[in-house]
Design a protein around this motif. Structure first.
Motif, mmCIF file in Angstrom:
data_model
loop_
_atom_site.group_PDB
_atom_site.id
_atom_site.type_symbol
_atom_site.label_atom_id
_atom_site.label_comp_id
_atom_site.label_asym_id
_atom_site.label_seq_id
_atom_site.Cartn_x
_atom_site.Cartn_y
_atom_site.Cartn_z
ATOM 1 N N ASP A 253 0.848 -1.187 0.000
ATOM 2 C CA ASP A 253 0.000 0.000 0.000
ATOM 3 C C ASP A 253 0.884 1.237 0.000
ATOM 4 O OD1 ASP A 253 -2.900 -0.971 0.422
ATOM 5 O OD2 ASP A 253 -1.759 -2.082 1.934
ATOM 6 N N VAL A 254 0.505 2.200 -0.812
ATOM 7 C CA VAL A 254 1.253 3.456 -0.845
ATOM 8 C C VAL A 254 0.263 4.614 -0.896
ATOM 9 C CG1 VAL A 254 1.505 3.381 -3.365
ATOM 10 C CG2 VAL A 254 3.088 4.758 -2.014
ATOM 11 N N SER A 255 0.499 5.632 -0.076
ATOM 12 C CA SER A 255 -0.328 6.842 -0.072
ATOM 13 C C SER A 255 0.600 8.045 -0.090
ATOM 14 C CB SER A 255 -1.244 6.878 1.157
ATOM 15 O OG SER A 255 -0.497 6.882 2.352
ATOM 16 N N TYR A 256 0.233 9.047 -0.898
ATOM 17 C CA TYR A 256 1.159 10.162 -1.095
ATOM 18 C C TYR A 256 0.425 11.362 -1.675
ATOM 19 C CZ TYR A 256 1.031 8.359 -5.906
ATOM 20 O OH TYR A 256 0.621 7.920 -7.142
ATOM 21 N N GLY A 257 1.034 12.522 -1.561
ATOM 22 C CA GLY A 257 0.538 13.715 -2.226
ATOM 23 C C GLY A 257 1.040 13.750 -3.656
ATOM 24 N N SER A 258 0.153 14.130 -4.591
ATOM 25 C CA SER A 258 0.493 14.056 -6.013
ATOM 26 C C SER A 258 0.352 15.422 -6.679
ATOM 27 C CB SER A 258 -0.414 13.029 -6.701
ATOM 28 O OG SER A 258 -0.162 12.989 -8.089
ATOM 29 N N PRO A 259 1.394 16.265 -6.609
ATOM 30 C CA PRO A 259 1.331 17.554 -7.307
ATOM 31 C C PRO A 259 1.366 17.381 -8.817
ATOM 32 C CG PRO A 259 3.529 17.184 -6.411
ATOM 33 C CD PRO A 259 2.667 16.047 -5.921
ATOM 34 N N GLN A 260 0.908 18.409 -9.528
ATOM 35 C CA GLN A 260 0.868 18.390 -10.986
ATOM 36 C C GLN A 260 2.068 19.142 -11.568
ATOM 37 O OE1 GLN A 260 -1.956 17.021 -12.833
ATOM 38 N NE2 GLN A 260 -2.475 16.158 -10.836
ATOM 39 N N LYS A 261 2.454 18.781 -12.760
ATOM 40 C CA LYS A 261 3.555 19.475 -13.439
ATOM 41 C C LYS A 261 3.184 20.919 -13.776
ATOM 42 C CE LYS A 261 6.174 19.381 -17.799
ATOM 43 N NZ LYS A 261 7.420 19.921 -17.252
ATOM 44 N N ARG A 262 2.038 21.129 -14.378
ATOM 45 C CA ARG A 262 1.518 22.454 -14.737
ATOM 46 C C ARG A 262 2.548 23.310 -15.499
ATOM 47 N NH1 ARG A 262 -3.367 22.604 -12.067
ATOM 48 N NH2 ARG A 262 -3.474 21.507 -10.077
ATOM 49 N N GLY A 263 3.250 22.680 -16.427
ATOM 50 C CA GLY A 263 4.165 23.414 -17.296
ATOM 51 C C GLY A 263 5.499 23.772 -16.674
ATOM 52 N N ARG A 264 5.761 23.308 -15.469
ATOM 53 C CA ARG A 264 6.991 23.688 -14.768
ATOM 54 C C ARG A 264 8.126 22.700 -15.032
ATOM 55 N NH1 ARG A 264 4.420 24.033 -8.861
ATOM 56 N NH2 ARG A 264 3.480 22.096 -9.653
ATOM 57 N N GLU A 265 9.368 23.175 -14.899
ATOM 58 C CA GLU A 265 10.513 22.280 -14.897
ATOM 59 C C GLU A 265 10.514 21.565 -13.548
ATOM 60 O OE1 GLU A 265 15.422 22.330 -15.271
ATOM 61 O OE2 GLU A 265 14.275 24.206 -15.221
ATOM 62 N N ILE A 266 10.581 20.245 -13.553
ATOM 63 C CA ILE A 266 10.429 19.490 -12.304
ATOM 64 C C ILE A 266 11.784 19.233 -11.651
ATOM 65 C CG2 ILE A 266 9.496 17.410 -11.249
ATOM 66 C CD1 ILE A 266 7.403 19.390 -12.319
ATOM 67 N N PHE A 267 12.479 18.185 -12.046
ATOM 68 C CA PHE A 267 13.751 17.863 -11.401
ATOM 69 C C PHE A 267 14.853 18.788 -11.920
ATOM 70 C CE2 PHE A 267 11.195 13.985 -11.117
ATOM 71 C CZ PHE A 267 11.207 13.827 -9.738
ATOM 72 N N GLY A 268 15.536 19.402 -10.985
ATOM 73 C CA GLY A 268 16.467 20.471 -11.316
ATOM 74 C C GLY A 268 15.774 21.811 -11.383
ATOM 75 N N GLY A 269 14.439 21.822 -11.174
ATOM 76 C CA GLY A 269 13.637 23.043 -11.161
ATOM 77 C C GLY A 269 12.973 23.199 -9.812
ATOM 78 N N ILE A 270 11.669 22.870 -9.740
ATOM 79 C CA ILE A 270 10.981 23.013 -8.453
ATOM 80 C C ILE A 270 11.409 21.931 -7.460
ATOM 81 C CG2 ILE A 270 8.997 24.155 -9.490
ATOM 82 C CD1 ILE A 270 7.448 21.535 -9.190
ATOM 83 N N VAL A 271 11.983 20.836 -7.960
ATOM 84 C CA VAL A 271 12.611 19.833 -7.087
ATOM 85 C C VAL A 271 14.114 19.886 -7.364
ATOM 86 C CG1 VAL A 271 12.741 17.401 -6.427
ATOM 87 C CG2 VAL A 271 10.552 18.364 -7.188
ATOM 88 N N PRO A 272 14.881 20.566 -6.526
ATOM 89 C CA PRO A 272 16.314 20.746 -6.799
ATOM 90 C C PRO A 272 17.080 19.429 -6.706
ATOM 91 C CG PRO A 272 15.518 22.351 -5.164
ATOM 92 C CD PRO A 272 14.449 21.306 -5.330
ATOM 93 N N TRP A 273 18.126 19.319 -7.500
ATOM 94 C CA TRP A 273 19.028 18.182 -7.392
ATOM 95 C C TRP A 273 19.795 18.276 -6.081
ATOM 96 C CZ3 TRP A 273 17.583 14.784 -10.690
ATOM 97 C CH2 TRP A 273 17.297 15.070 -12.029
ATOM 98 N N GLY A 274 20.042 17.129 -5.494
ATOM 99 C CA GLY A 274 20.925 17.063 -4.341
ATOM 100 C C GLY A 274 20.348 17.524 -3.024
ATOM 101 N N GLN A 275 19.031 17.752 -2.977
ATOM 102 C CA GLN A 275 18.401 18.200 -1.741
ATOM 103 C C GLN A 275 17.304 17.225 -1.326
ATOM 104 O OE1 GLN A 275 17.166 22.322 -1.687
ATOM 105 N NE2 GLN A 275 18.902 22.982 -2.921
ATOM 106 N N LEU A 276 17.087 17.159 0.000
ATOM 107 C CA LEU A 276 16.039 16.285 0.522
ATOM 108 C C LEU A 276 14.691 16.697 -0.047
ATOM 109 C CD1 LEU A 276 15.409 14.037 2.712
ATOM 110 C CD2 LEU A 276 14.737 15.960 4.178
ATOM 111 N N TRP A 277 13.949 15.728 -0.552
ATOM 112 C CA TRP A 277 12.619 15.987 -1.110
ATOM 113 C C TRP A 277 11.597 15.131 -0.380
ATOM 114 C CZ3 TRP A 277 10.139 13.348 -5.837
ATOM 115 C CH2 TRP A 277 8.927 13.984 -6.165
#
Length: 383
Positions: A253-277
Motif C-alpha cells: 500500500d502506498v499513499s502520497y501527495g500528487s502535485p501536478q507538473k503544470r508546465g513547470r521544470e520538475i527535477f532540477g527546477g521546483i525539485v532541486p538536485w541534491g536536496q532532501l525531497w
C-alpha cells in the motif's frame, strides 16, 4: 477557451509589470506553473478596503471581502460568497463576519449547522490570513515599509488562532515574508509597499503572484465558470492517491501527495538536485508491505514506513524512515531504517501528476517514482 483566456491574462501581467502600479484600484493574478489559480480585484480607500476574488481550488469559488478601519486599525471584515453560475451580480451569502469589540475580536461564521460565534483577544494591526489569496499581504507590506524596523512580526488570523508571519526588508524595492510552516516568499514591491511580484518558489506552494492594473473580475468569473462547465477544472493543488498492489503473495500500500507538473521544470527546477525531497506533497509518502523485503542491500521488515528522497541527475537516494503519520516536511534522520540508491531513466511521454507505482519484476518487484519524463527506480526482492 481556457488556453486563450490564460494567454490574455499572462499578456496583461507582462504589460502591467513594465510600469509598477501604485493605483488604489488594482488586482493580482496567481499562477501555479502555467495554470491560473486565483484572480483578485480590489480597491483601497480611506477607512475601507474591498476585494473580489475568484479562486479555482479545490473548486471554483467567488467571494467578496469588505474591510473597514477605525483609527487606522482593523475594525470589521465581512466575507460573502456568490454562486459561480450567477457571478458577482447574483445574490450574496454571508460566510463570516469579524468585528473588533474594544480589546476583543468577535468571529461569526456561517456553516451547515448554522451560525457559530467565538470571541478571542484582539491583536493590534491584525489582518486575516486567507489561503491562496494575497491582498492581506499587500496591506501588511504597506504598513511594513513605514516601520523603522528591519523586520516586523505581522499577526494574521488563520480562522482558529493568530500566527506570526515575519516580514523582513531586503532593500527599498524588495522584502521577504516567512510563512510559519511553508517557508519564505520573496517580494518585489513599490516604495509604498504595493506588491509587484510575489515569488513563493522556495515554499511548498511554489506559486507566483503578479500585480495588474485592472481586472474585469466579472469576465474572469464567467470564463472560469464556463471552463468548469467544460470539464477544465483546476482541482486540488495536489491529489492524495492511495494505491494497493499485490503480487508474489505480497501486498503493498502506498499513499502520497500528487502535485501536478503544470508546465513547470520538475527535477532540477521546483525539485532541486541534491536536496532532501518530501517525495510528493502534503502528508509524508507512506509505504506498507505485508512481507519482509530486501530493497537494494537493505533488509526491510514487514510494516509501514515513510519515503523521502534525494534526487540526483545520476539517480540519487531513497530514504526509508520508520516514523509514520507525519507531514512531509517533518523528517527525522534519527528514525531512518536506511538508505538505498535509485536508478534514473527518461520516458518519452510526460506524466502530469507525480506518480508512484509498485510493479512486479522477474526477481521480485520495483518501486517507481515517476514525474514529467523522469523515472526513478528501486529494485527489491520479497523474502
Amino acid at each position: 477557451m481556457k488556453k486563450i483566456f490564460l494567454a490574455l491574462l499572462v499578456a496583461t501581467v507582462v504589460a502591467s509589470c513594465k510600469s509598477p502600479n501604485t493605483s488604489n484600484e488594482a488586482g493580482f493574478i496567481t499562477l501555479l506553473g502555467n495554470d491560473t489559480l486565483a484572480v483578485e480585484s480590489f480597491t483601497k480607500s480611506e477607512g475601507y478596503f474591498t476585494a473580489k476574488v475568484v479562486l479555482r481550488s479545490p473548486s471554483l469559488s467567488l467571494r467578496k471581502y469588505y474591510l473597514t478601519y477605525s483609527n487606522d486599525d482593523f475594525h470589521k471584515l465581512e466575507v460573502t460568497q456568490f454562486d459561480p453560475t450567477q457571478g458577482f451580480n447574483g445574490p450574496e451569502t454571508l460566510v463570516q463576519r469579524m468585528t473588533r469589540q474594544q480589546d476583543s475580536l468577535r468571529v461569526e461564521s456561517e456553516g451547515r449547522d448554522g451560525t457559530t460565534v467565538r470571541t478571542v483577544a484582539f491583536e493590534k494591526d491584525m489582518l486575516p490570513f486567507i489561503d491562496m489569496v494575497h491582498w492581506p499581504y499587500d496591506l501588511a507590506f504597506n504598513k511594513a515599509v513605514q516601520s523603522p524596523n528591519d523586520s516586523i512580526n505581522q499577526r494574521l488570523w488563520t480562522g482558529r488562532s493568530f500566527s506570526t508571519f515575519i516580514i523582513a526588508k531586503e532593500g527599498s524595492d524588495s522584502l521577504t515574508i516567512r510563512h510559519p510552516s511553508r517557508g519564505v516568499m520573496g517580494v518585489d514591491i513599490h516604495e509604498n509597499g504595493d506588491i509587484q511580484l510575489l515569488d513563493a518558489g522556495l515554499t511548498t506552494r511554489k506559486l507566483k503572484v503578479h500585480r495588474v492594473n485592472t481586472v474585469d473580475i466579472n469576465k474572469v468569473a464567467a470564463s472560469f465558470t464556463e471552463a468548469d462547465r467544460n470539464g477544465k477544472t483546476f482541482g486540488e493543488l495536489s491529489g492524495a492517491p492511495e494505491e494497493h498492489f499485490e503480487f508474489k503473495g505480497a501486498e503493498f500500500d502506498v499513499s502520497y501527495g500528487s502535485p501536478q507538473k503544470r508546465g513547470r521544470e520538475i527535477f532540477g527546477g521546483i525539485v532541486p538536485w541534491g536536496q532532501l525531497w518530501r517525495t510528493g506533497a502534503n502528508r509524508a509518502t507512506h509505504f506498507k508491505t505485508s512481507k519482509n523485503l530486501k530493497i537494494g542491500d537493505l533488509n526491510v521488515p514487514a510494516g509501514e514506513y515513510t519515503f523521502f528522497t534525494i534526487p540526483e541527475p545520476d539517480g540519487g537516494t531513497l530514504i526509508i524512515n520508520k516514523q509514520t503519520g507525519q507531514n512531509g516536511q517533518s523528517y527525522n534522520q534519527d528514525r531512518d531504517l536506511g538508505r538505498v540508491p535509485m536508478q534514473i531513466s527518461q520516458q518519452k511521454e510526460v506524466t502530469e501528476p507525480f506518480t508512484i507505482k509498485i510493479e512486479e519484476s522477474e526477481n521480485g518487484g520495483v518501486i517507481k517514482l515517476i514525474w514529467d519524463q523522469t523515472v526513478f527506480s528501486i529494485d527489491f526482492i520479497i523474502l
